[in-house]
Design an enzyme around this catalytic site. Structure first.
Site, PDB file in Angstrom:
ATOM      1  N   TYR A 158       0.836  -1.212   0.000  1.00 37.10           N
ATOM      2  CA  TYR A 158       0.000   0.000   0.000  1.00 37.10           C
ATOM      3  C   TYR A 158       0.865   1.254   0.000  1.00 37.10           C
ATOM      4  O   TYR A 158       0.739   2.116  -0.866  1.00 37.10           O
ATOM      5  CB  TYR A 158      -0.934   0.006   1.218  1.00 37.10           C
ATOM      6  N   LYS A 162       1.444   4.217  -2.872  1.00 40.31           N
ATOM      7  CA  LYS A 162       1.163   5.637  -2.633  1.00 40.31           C
ATOM      8  C   LYS A 162       2.421   6.470  -2.871  1.00 40.31           C
ATOM      9  O   LYS A 162       2.358   7.555  -3.442  1.00 40.31           O
ATOM     10  CB  LYS A 162       0.644   5.862  -1.202  1.00 40.31           C
TER      11      LYS A 162
HETATM   12  N1  LIG Z   1      -7.778   6.615   5.901  1.00 42.77           N
HETATM   13  C1  LIG Z   1      -6.671   7.208   6.321  1.00 42.77           C
HETATM   14  O1  LIG Z   1      -6.371   7.206   7.513  1.00 42.77           O
HETATM   15  C2  LIG Z   1      -5.792   7.953   5.352  1.00 42.77           C
HETATM   16  C3  LIG Z   1      -4.737   8.707   5.853  1.00 42.77           C
HETATM   17  C4  LIG Z   1      -3.930   9.432   4.954  1.00 42.77           C
HETATM   18  C5  LIG Z   1      -4.199   9.404   3.597  1.00 42.77           C
HETATM   19  N2  LIG Z   1      -5.226   8.635   3.131  1.00 42.77           N
HETATM   20  C6  LIG Z   1      -5.479   8.658   1.679  1.00 42.77           C
HETATM   21  O2  LIG Z   1      -6.728   9.308   1.496  1.00 42.77           O
HETATM   22  C7  LIG Z   1      -7.408   8.770   0.367  1.00 42.77           C
HETATM   23  C8  LIG Z   1      -8.791   8.298   0.768  1.00 42.77           C
HETATM   24  O3  LIG Z   1      -8.668   7.330   1.811  1.00 42.77           O
HETATM   25  P1  LIG Z   1      -9.959   6.653   2.460  1.00 42.77           P
HETATM   26  O4  LIG Z   1      -9.573   6.179   3.807  1.00 42.77           O
HETATM   27  O5  LIG Z   1     -11.133   7.530   2.287  1.00 42.77           O
HETATM   28  O6  LIG Z   1     -10.107   5.381   1.504  1.00 42.77           O
HETATM   29  P2  LIG Z   1     -11.391   4.481   1.176  1.00 42.77           P
HETATM   30  O7  LIG Z   1     -10.826   3.142   0.850  1.00 42.77           O
HETATM   31  O8  LIG Z   1     -12.409   4.610   2.249  1.00 42.77           O
HETATM   32  O9  LIG Z   1     -12.006   5.159  -0.121  1.00 42.77           O
HETATM   33  C9  LIG Z   1     -11.404   5.081  -1.387  1.00 42.77           C
HETATM   34  C10 LIG Z   1     -12.449   5.443  -2.427  1.00 42.77           C
HETATM   35  O10 LIG Z   1     -11.817   5.395  -3.712  1.00 42.77           O
HETATM   36  C11 LIG Z   1     -12.655   4.682  -4.605  1.00 42.77           C
HETATM   37  N3  LIG Z   1     -11.810   4.066  -5.639  1.00 42.77           N
HETATM   38  C12 LIG Z   1     -10.958   3.019  -5.491  1.00 42.77           C
HETATM   39  N4  LIG Z   1     -10.367   2.734  -6.656  1.00 42.77           N
HETATM   40  C13 LIG Z   1     -10.831   3.628  -7.567  1.00 42.77           C
HETATM   41  C14 LIG Z   1     -10.590   3.855  -8.942  1.00 42.77           C
HETATM   42  N5  LIG Z   1      -9.739   3.099  -9.626  1.00 42.77           N
HETATM   43  N6  LIG Z   1     -11.252   4.862  -9.552  1.00 42.77           N
HETATM   44  C15 LIG Z   1     -12.125   5.644  -8.874  1.00 42.77           C
HETATM   45  N7  LIG Z   1     -12.407   5.460  -7.577  1.00 42.77           N
HETATM   46  C16 LIG Z   1     -11.759   4.478  -6.917  1.00 42.77           C
HETATM   47  C17 LIG Z   1     -13.384   3.665  -3.741  1.00 42.77           C
HETATM   48  O11 LIG Z   1     -14.582   3.212  -4.348  1.00 42.77           O
HETATM   49  C18 LIG Z   1     -13.628   4.468  -2.475  1.00 42.77           C
HETATM   50  O12 LIG Z   1     -14.838   5.183  -2.541  1.00 42.77           O
HETATM   51  C19 LIG Z   1      -6.513   7.627  -0.142  1.00 42.77           C
HETATM   52  O13 LIG Z   1      -5.759   8.128  -1.222  1.00 42.77           O
HETATM   53  C20 LIG Z   1      -5.616   7.295   1.031  1.00 42.77           C
HETATM   54  O14 LIG Z   1      -4.362   6.808   0.587  1.00 42.77           O
HETATM   55  C21 LIG Z   1      -6.025   7.906   3.969  1.00 42.77           C
END
Ligand SMILES: NC(=O)c1ccc[n+]([C@@H]2O[C@H](COP(=O)([O-])OP(=O)(O)OC[C@H]3O[C@@H](n4cnc5c(N)ncnc54)[C@H](O)[C@@H]3O)[C@@H](O)[C@H]2O)c1
Length: 353
Positions: A158, A162
């Protein structure tokens, strides 16, 4: 208007809801609706004409070109990703496809669109890439927190995917001049969090009388940020961030996982005591640690505070209380996610589309 990708997931949906609540500007929301995407997260926007939802993949170049030409956004905010470390260990392929190839396609579509914009629109355009503190690798207990200059040393499929996407975004700025911004945020928690991640999993399992599985010794340290604070930080970076820069976003809340779980149990003991009068903490069990589990992440968020004046509004105590209360108040949301009913609804919603 702006184009948001991944806006049916945990952070993206919170971002879209906050965005539309705080300003008039419309949002086109492109989301593939993987298992993590849930349109129920956006139920309150069903009759809001400022929200246009499109089911699709950020890797679909023809779709991206069409959406950009049709809606002419002034900015793209890229949340779309595969985001769960455990899933990346069992099946890394989707992570490479969406996080690396998908980001590449989105950058290329954005570049072509941006290059053809008239000068004023071109100057105002922004591509904001949402990333994670996990790209920096792991810290020893007394190491200083990650700054934006920390070496990138991802340890899981993962975080590697990223980190790869962060590099692509950086290169599209240096090579082509695309006006990009990148944010690297610590662990988020709050409403709409899919119950495969630590905090919602513990709340949901505790209430269901199930065990509360803790990896290893539970002493893995993370920095925790309430999701709406992450959303306000992204809005601020979009508004005033310096082009090509990376901004760390964090909550100044470093805590070991076991302490998080004990806090969740104590709040549930107070707000929804068990019928037998025992603490939910008696449900804690220790399970074998996951391979390559990073020991500590800590975010130094002084740059965004210094340059852009952003600070989190919630402390961990206030944020975690709101979060536990939200899960207690929204049992239907939890049930839909657990039974997969939200996916049936999507299938019905899109039947024949
Ligand atoms: N959750 C955390 O604690 C956290 C912390 C820092 C950064 N992030 C980053 O923030 C972003 C969102 O994280 P999250 O926790 O909301 O993730 P999540 O898994 O809850 O949501 C991801 C969303 O992206 C969509 N998706 C996946 N593949 C796709 C594609 N190919 N095309 C279009 N849509 C697609 C999914 O359907 C989902 O709605 C991510 O990039 C993650 O790396 C998350």
């Amino acid at each position: 208007m702006i184009l948001v990708t991944g806006g049916a997931g945990f952070i993206g949906a919170n971002f879209v809801l906050d965005w539309l609540a705080s300003q008039g500007e419309a949002v086109v929301n492109l989301d593939k609706l993987t298992y993590a995407g849930n349109l129920h997260n956006l139920d309150s926007l069903r009759s809001d004409a400022r929200h246009v939802f499109v089911q699709g993949d950020i890797g679909d170049r023809a779709l991206l070109d069409r959406l950009l030409a049709e809606h002419r956004p002034r900015a793209i905010v890229n949340f779309a990703a595969e985001s769960h470390v455990d899933r990346s260990i069992h099946g890394p392929e989707d992570f490479i496809q969406t996080n690396v190839v998908g980001t590449f396609r989105l950058l290329e579509a954005a570049r072509q669109y941006w290059q053809a914009l008239p000068a004023t629109e071109k100057g105002a355009f922004r591509f904001l890439h949402v990333s994670t503190d996990e790209v920096y690798g792991t810290l020893a207990p007394t190491d200083p927190a990650f700054t934006e200059d920390h070496r990138v040393e991802p340890n899981s499929p993962y975080s590697a995917s990223k980190a790869a996407s962060d590099h692509l975004v950086r290169a599209w700025h240096h090579t082509y001049g695309l006006p990009v911004l990148t944010t690297n945020c610590s662990n988020n928690y709050g409403p709409l969090h899919f119950p495969e991640k630590l905090i919602p999993l513990m709340i949901v399992n505790a209430l269901a009388g199930k065990s509360l599985p803790i990896y290893g010794d539970g002493m893995q340290i993370r920095d925790w940020l309430y999701v709406r604070d992450h959303c306000s930080a992204i809005r601020r970076v979009l508004e005033a961030g310096r082009l090509g820069e990376t901004y760390n976003i964090g909550g100044w809340n470093e805590k070991p996982n076991i302490e998080i779980v004990n806090t969740v149990c104590a709040l549930l003991d107070e707000l929804r005591p068990r019928a037998d009068g025992q603490s939910y903490a008696t449900q804690i069990t220790y399970v074998t640690d996951r391979p390559g589990h990073d020991r500590r992440y800590a975010i130094d968020a002084r740059k965004i505070e210094r340059e852009l004046g952003w600070k989190p509004a919630e402390t961990f105590d206030t944020g975690i209380r709101k979060t536990v209360q939200w899960y207690l108040d929204n049992p239907e949301w939890v049930q839909q996610v657990q039974t997969g009913a939200y996916r049936d609804w999507v299938a019905k919603q899109y039947a024949g589309a």
